[in-house]
Design a protein around this motif. Structure first.
Motif: not given
Length: 290
Positions: A15-22, A39-41, A55-73
């Motif tokens: 992954p790129t540096h920006d993806q890891l930062l996100k 693990q999901w990625i 796409e995978v990092f972008e999908q995670v970055s759109q979930l909100g900060i520390g939002n585990l429920e959205e990650l689970y969804k």
């Protein structure tokens, strides 16, 4: 990150540096969030290859900060390809609820190979338990594992709370009482068939079948399932009694008697209740109660 980056052409700068930062920003210091997301990625990369790089990092970055429920969804809604006939989708959802529900209510830790053995009553042509567990590792075992079959699920409390709450998608929602009922039935299948089908989940099943049944009845389960009652009837066969009679018979007697008393208020079929009475009688004969 080397563990999730394929050693193939096209992946050298991923992954790129920006993806890891996100990802780091989204995790907000939560190790469990980062481990689950990675693990999901990793799973997405394995299944979809180069097509998912951005796409995978972008999908995670759109979930909100520390939002585990959205990650689970996100993880739940990306589980396999369940498009198709309504019947197929329904089987997938039922399989999910039985497998995850069983893991949720386990009375002691089991390795994945033991869980697969315990759930042998699920026909593989209906729902492939092993394949599903491989897909769902990002939630069951956050972080990297060395052996799939020997891994022991470490379901995070946040996921437990989420999957039994109204926040979970309705099709994936787990009802603990029903999960205990299904676990009890799976255990009974193992015990009753122990003579003809050796099973590495036998020890667990002998120790805990009646505990699951007791918890199910406490939660209001009516146990209106013909297969369950047939299995209870099979528990008094001499060869089967010899299998379960090595357990703590006093604890078995108390647990089953408690469940039986509650069932007596719900079940009008005397023949069905006689199967519970017969097990209690065998327990007394074998020394469970004076």
């Amino acid at each position: 990150m080397r563990k999730i980056t394929p050693a193939k052409p096209g992946w050298a700068d991923w992954p790129t540096h920006d993806q890891l930062l996100k990802l780091s920003k989204n995790a907000d210091g939560l190790f469990h969030y980062a481990g689950t997301a990675l693990q999901w990625i990793k799973k997405q990369v394995k299944e979809r290859g180069l097509a998912c790089q951005k796409e995978v990092f972008e999908q995670v970055s759109q979930l909100g900060i520390g939002n585990l429920e959205e990650l689970y969804k996100l993880i739940l809604t990306s589980l396999g390809d369940i498009d198709g006939l309504a019947e197929s989708v329904l089987r997938h959802q039922e399989g999910f609820r039985q497998v995850i529900g069983t893991i949720l209510v386990l009375q002691e830790g089991l390795a994945l190979c033991e869980i697969i053995a315990l759930l042998g009553d699920i026909p593989p042509d209906t729902f492939d338990v092993t394949n599903f567990l491989e897909q769902f590792l990002s939630v069951l075992t956050p972080g990297m594992i060395t052996s799939f079959e020997e891994a022991t699920p470490q379901m995070h409390k946040s996921f437990r709370d989420y999957i039994i709450s109204d926040h979970a998608p309705a099709e994936f929602h787990i009802f603990p009482g029903h999960a205990h009922f299904l676990a009890a039935k799976s255990c009974l299948e193992v015990v009753v068939n122990a003579g003809s089908q050796p099973n590495i989940a036998l020890e667990y099943s002998v120790r805990h079948w009646y505990k699951h049944l007791e918890e199910a009845v406490k939660a209001g389960e009516t146990c209106d399932d013909e297969r369950m009652w047939n299995l209870l009837g099979g528990m008094v066969q001499e060869a089967v009694v010899n299998v379960w009679a090595k357990d703590d018979l006093e604890r078995l007697f108390v647990g089953l008697a408690t469940a039986g008393w509650a069932l007596l208020k719900q079940v009008t079929d005397k023949e069905r209740m006689e199967s519970v009475s017969s097990i209690l009688t065998e327990t007394k004969v074998r020394g469970g109660r004076p």
